[in-house]
Design a protein around this motif. Structure first.
Motif, mmCIF file in Angstrom:
data_model
loop_
_atom_site.group_PDB
_atom_site.id
_atom_site.type_symbol
_atom_site.label_atom_id
_atom_site.label_comp_id
_atom_site.label_asym_id
_atom_site.label_seq_id
_atom_site.Cartn_x
_atom_site.Cartn_y
_atom_site.Cartn_z
ATOM 1 N N LEU A 191 0.826 -1.206 0.000
ATOM 2 C CA LEU A 191 0.000 0.000 0.000
ATOM 3 C C LEU A 191 0.861 1.257 0.000
ATOM 4 O O LEU A 191 0.778 2.075 0.905
ATOM 5 C CB LEU A 191 -0.919 -0.010 1.219
ATOM 6 C CG LEU A 191 -1.832 -1.241 1.337
ATOM 7 C CD1 LEU A 191 -2.528 -1.262 2.662
ATOM 8 C CD2 LEU A 191 -2.829 -1.245 0.211
ATOM 9 N N ASN A 192 1.730 1.405 -0.984
ATOM 10 C CA ASN A 192 2.567 2.594 -1.092
ATOM 11 C C ASN A 192 3.038 2.723 -2.530
ATOM 12 O O ASN A 192 2.942 1.778 -3.312
ATOM 13 C CB ASN A 192 3.758 2.515 -0.131
ATOM 14 C CG ASN A 192 4.529 1.216 -0.289
ATOM 15 O OD1 ASN A 192 5.402 1.106 -1.146
ATOM 16 N ND2 ASN A 192 4.178 0.207 0.512
ATOM 17 N N GLY B 244 -7.608 1.499 4.324
ATOM 18 C CA GLY B 244 -8.455 2.678 4.369
ATOM 19 C C GLY B 244 -7.702 3.966 4.627
ATOM 20 O O GLY B 244 -8.206 5.052 4.328
ATOM 21 N N CYS B 245 -6.495 3.871 5.215
ATOM 22 C CA CYS B 245 -5.743 5.097 5.519
ATOM 23 C C CYS B 245 -4.467 5.197 4.698
ATOM 24 O O CYS B 245 -3.643 6.083 4.933
ATOM 25 C CB CYS B 245 -5.416 5.157 7.016
ATOM 26 S SG CYS B 245 -4.549 3.720 7.664
ATOM 27 N N SER B 246 -4.275 4.295 3.759
ATOM 28 C CA SER B 246 -3.123 4.350 2.878
ATOM 29 C C SER B 246 -3.531 3.792 1.528
ATOM 30 O O SER B 246 -4.397 2.930 1.439
ATOM 31 C CB SER B 246 -1.965 3.537 3.470
ATOM 32 O OG SER B 246 -0.853 3.561 2.611
ATOM 33 N N LYS B 247 -2.917 4.310 0.477
ATOM 34 C CA LYS B 247 -3.275 3.868 -0.878
ATOM 35 C C LYS B 247 -2.017 3.706 -1.713
ATOM 36 O O LYS B 247 -0.905 3.928 -1.231
ATOM 37 C CB LYS B 247 -4.244 4.855 -1.515
ATOM 38 C CG LYS B 247 -3.858 6.310 -1.405
ATOM 39 C CD LYS B 247 -4.961 7.194 -1.935
ATOM 40 C CE LYS B 247 -4.622 8.671 -1.809
ATOM 41 N NZ LYS B 247 -4.509 9.109 -0.392
ATOM 42 N N ALA B 248 -2.198 3.334 -2.973
ATOM 43 C CA ALA B 248 -1.062 2.994 -3.824
ATOM 44 C C ALA B 248 -0.164 4.186 -4.115
ATOM 45 O O ALA B 248 0.953 4.008 -4.600
ATOM 46 C CB ALA B 248 -1.558 2.389 -5.138
ATOM 47 N N CYS C 173 2.497 5.918 5.205
ATOM 48 C CA CYS C 173 2.215 4.529 5.586
ATOM 49 C C CYS C 173 2.568 4.286 7.046
ATOM 50 O O CYS C 173 1.813 3.647 7.779
ATOM 51 C CB CYS C 173 2.994 3.566 4.695
ATOM 52 S SG CYS C 173 2.430 3.517 2.987
ATOM 53 N N TYR C 174 3.717 4.805 7.469
ATOM 54 C CA TYR C 174 4.112 4.629 8.873
ATOM 55 C C TYR C 174 3.130 5.331 9.808
ATOM 56 O O TYR C 174 2.700 4.761 10.821
ATOM 57 C CB TYR C 174 5.523 5.177 9.097
ATOM 58 C CG TYR C 174 5.861 5.341 10.556
ATOM 59 C CD1 TYR C 174 6.166 4.235 11.342
ATOM 60 C CD2 TYR C 174 5.826 6.598 11.160
ATOM 61 C CE1 TYR C 174 6.450 4.375 12.683
ATOM 62 C CE2 TYR C 174 6.100 6.740 12.504
ATOM 63 C CZ TYR C 174 6.418 5.630 13.264
ATOM 64 O OH TYR C 174 6.673 5.776 14.597
ATOM 65 N N LEU D 227 -0.119 3.321 10.022
ATOM 66 C CA LEU D 227 -0.002 2.147 10.892
ATOM 67 C C LEU D 227 0.086 2.557 12.353
ATOM 68 O O LEU D 227 -0.449 1.885 13.233
ATOM 69 C CB LEU D 227 1.227 1.332 10.495
ATOM 70 C CG LEU D 227 0.977 0.051 9.696
ATOM 71 C CD1 LEU D 227 2.284 -0.637 9.356
ATOM 72 C CD2 LEU D 227 0.073 -0.895 10.445
ATOM 73 N N ASP D 228 0.767 3.660 12.616
ATOM 74 C CA ASP D 228 0.885 4.132 13.997
ATOM 75 C C ASP D 228 -0.487 4.528 14.550
ATOM 76 O O ASP D 228 -0.794 4.253 15.717
ATOM 77 C CB ASP D 228 1.841 5.327 14.049
ATOM 78 C CG ASP D 228 2.237 5.696 15.460
ATOM 79 O OD1 ASP D 228 2.626 4.794 16.223
ATOM 80 O OD2 ASP D 228 2.137 6.879 15.814
ATOM 81 N N LYS D 229 -1.316 5.146 13.720
ATOM 82 C CA LYS D 229 -2.666 5.488 14.157
ATOM 83 C C LYS D 229 -3.510 4.236 14.378
ATOM 84 O O LYS D 229 -4.313 4.176 15.318
ATOM 85 C CB LYS D 229 -3.341 6.395 13.115
ATOM 86 C CG LYS D 229 -2.748 7.794 13.041
ATOM 87 C CD LYS D 229 -3.449 8.625 11.981
ATOM 88 C CE LYS D 229 -2.865 10.045 11.921
ATOM 89 N NZ LYS D 229 -3.509 10.852 10.854
ATOM 90 N N LEU D 230 -3.331 3.252 13.509
ATOM 91 C CA LEU D 230 -4.062 2.000 13.668
ATOM 92 C C LEU D 230 -3.716 1.329 14.992
ATOM 93 O O LEU D 230 -4.604 0.885 15.732
ATOM 94 C CB LEU D 230 -3.737 1.067 12.504
ATOM 95 C CG LEU D 230 -4.253 -0.376 12.614
ATOM 96 C CD1 LEU D 230 -5.773 -0.404 12.660
ATOM 97 C CD2 LEU D 230 -3.730 -1.217 11.454
#
Length: 549
Positions: free
Chosen positions: A107-108, A280-284, A291-292, A295-298
């Motif tokens: 997802l990046n 949902g919070c990161s895309k291509a 991305c980091y 994931l930290d928010k997740l």
């Protein structure tokens, strides 16, 4: 609003509704998109990889338990990074016996594979205990990930690790986790089966025998018999996929893993659900910094859910479904709400659905109880429970406790039959209890905002040692033991401090040499050439049918 995953257009429409129309917002939608893009570019103004390195360094300065490492190639381009915060290290110490590891999603904008380490806490919730991004899914890349992870968690290997069917990953696990049990995701296997074995689509018996081999066999002998029946009925002797699958049967069939804790997990769905949430919070087109942060928010949301459940367990009340049951009342005071509900269901299944059909004494203190399901009185399949009448130690042929960590319904039925009112302490794993994290170093979320991390650590250690000394002050033998142990710990601490200073000096020299020189990673493509979850055989078939119609 875009920082929490809300799309720019949705945020703009919400503002327009709040102020009574787009004419009252003060800016147009294109201005909103431009502002968001400027904010995204500001995150990586010095380059994506360099900005990520700075973000990780800043996080490490805030959390003295935070660890990270960056892997670069010969051209100093970032090809992998891994991080673990202090909270994750504590969670791994408590719940790191079973790990789920998966690299399904990319997802990046560089197509680096997202590889989270997921465990299950005492509330049976997903917990993030480390994350990595790697450019290539090779043996060397996975070895670097696993070795770095082990270094950050003090070398503690998990009891069981679940992954998908990746040969490079399997080879890396064999090298870096020699004492861990490697298990394959049954979900991936079951989705491949219909397309690899056409007989599964035509013969329900063959299909049911295959799924019985996966998770219903209680012994290796039963597995071999069931597998032979499936191959014979479906005439599958020449099926190459089944032959290859049979060679690694110890990694996917529960019949060969009865002595190893797995919490009843059969697939990597827990890790994939984490990837799906991150989707949902990161895309291509997202940068590595985004991305980091995503994931930290997740993980922060997961920690918040854990704290909420801790609060419910501490201040809420649970009424057992069976009143006046001493055994349930005893375990209710020990387990978390979710763990108790699982135990209670097993107890009720045993009390209602299992019957004791025979008992025999094999020694003065040991009795064997033969049990079977009440609804299948004509079935000869039985489970044998051996009980020590002196201390109520029990062992069941299904080995449910060894795999799930909670007593099976067969043992609970025998306990009910023999009027046992309290579960022996050895059958209550600390990882499922209310005190699973008692005495652990305070997490970042639980620290006072006006205290630095070192002060919080000192406060925690002083309170811990004070409670310990008060507890043992009346026992001379224990006091001597603890005093001797403290002396040994102090010597070991001096050695670790010296080693840490040398390592920090080496890392500092390396960072000073490469400061600002870390280049952005090359754009990679995944093995499957897709950013999405692999579709099952049935999904592909239904799609083709819809096109024909």
């Amino acid at each position: 609003m875009t920082g929490v995953g809300i799309r720019t257009t949705d945020a703009y429409n919400f503002l327009a509704d709040e102020v009574g129309g787009v004419e009252n917002v003060g800016f147009c939608k294109s201005d909103a998109y431009n502002f968001v893009q400027r904010e995204r570019r500001a995150l990586i103004d010095s380059g994506d990889a360099s900005s990520l390195s700075k973000v990780l360094q800043d996080r490490q300065s805030e959390d003295n338990m935070f660890s990270y490492d960056i892997l670069t190639d010969e051209m100093n381009r970032l090809i992998g990074f891994l991080w673990i915060d202090g909270h994750s290290k504590i969670d791994y110490d408590c719940f790191g016996d079973v790990i789920v590891f998966d690299t399904t999603y990319r997802l990046n904008k560089y197509n680096l594979a997202c590889a989270p380490f997921i465990v299950v806490n005492h509330h049976w919730q997903n917990i993030f205990v480390g994350g990595a991004f790697i450019a290539t899914e090779t043996i060397e890349s996975f070895c670097w990930v696993f070795e770095t992870f082990l270094r950050f968690v003090g070398g503690k290997q998990p009891t069981t690790i679940f992954t998908d069917q990746d040969q490079a990953m399997a080879a890396a696990i064999e090298r870096t986790f020699p004492t861990s049990r490697h298990r394959l995701c049954q979900w991936h296997i079951s989705k491949k089966a219909p397309s690899k074995v056409p007989a599964f689509n035509n013969d329900k018996v063959v299909r049911s025998l295959f799924y019985y081999c996966m998770s219903k066999c209680d012994s290796e002998i039963e597995f071999e018999k069931c597998w032979s029946d499936m191959v014979l009925r479906g005439n599958l002797e020449d099926n190459r996929w089944l032959r290859d699958l049979y060679k690694v049967r110890t990694r996917w069939s529960t019949a060969f893993n009865k002595s190893c804790l797995d919490l009843g997990i059969l697939s990597t769905q827990r890790s994939e659900s984490a990837n799906n949430v991150l989707h949902g919070c990161s895309k291509a087109t997202s940068s590595l910094v985004e991305c980091y942060i995503g994931l930290d928010k997740l993980t922060s949301n997961w920690h918040r859910s854990e704290h909420d459940e801790d609060f419910r367990c501490k201040h809420g009340s649970v009424t057992p479904k069976i009143q006046h049951c001493h055994l349930l009342k005893h375990i209710l005071k020990i387990y978390t709400r979710k763990s108790f509900s699982i135990f209670e269901q097993a107890y009720m299944d045993g009390a209602v659905g299992v019957c004791v059909v025979e008992e025999s004494r094999i020694s003065e203190n040991h009795i064997v109880y033969a049990t079977q399901h009440c609804e299948s009185a004509g079935d000869l399949k039985r489970w044998f429970v051996t009980v020590d009448s002196t201390n109520f130690d029990a062992n069941c042929s299904c080995m449910g406790f060894q795999t799930k960590g909670i007593l099976c319904k067969h043992i609970l039925r025998v306990y009910n039959h023999t009027n046992v009112k309290q579960i022996p302490a050895k059958y209550v794993l600390n990882r499922f209890t209310l005190k699973a994290k008692k005495g652990m170093y305070l997490s970042k979320e639980a620290r006072p905002k006006d205290f630095d991390s070192n002060l919080v650590f000192r406060s925690h250690m002083m309170r811990f040692t004070y409670d310990l000394t008060r507890q043992i002050e009346d026992c001379k033998l224990v006091k001597e033991y603890v005093h001797t142990a403290f002396i040994e710990v102090a010597k070991k601490a001096d050695e670790i401090v010296d080693e840490d200073e040398m390592m920090r000096k080496g890392v500092k020299d390396k960072n000073d040499k490469n400061k600002g020189l870390v280049r952005d990673p090359p754009t990679m493509r995944s093995k499957s050439q897709s950013n999405n979850r692999p579709k099952s055989h049935w999904e592909k078939t239904s799609k083709r049918k819809s096109k024909i119609i």
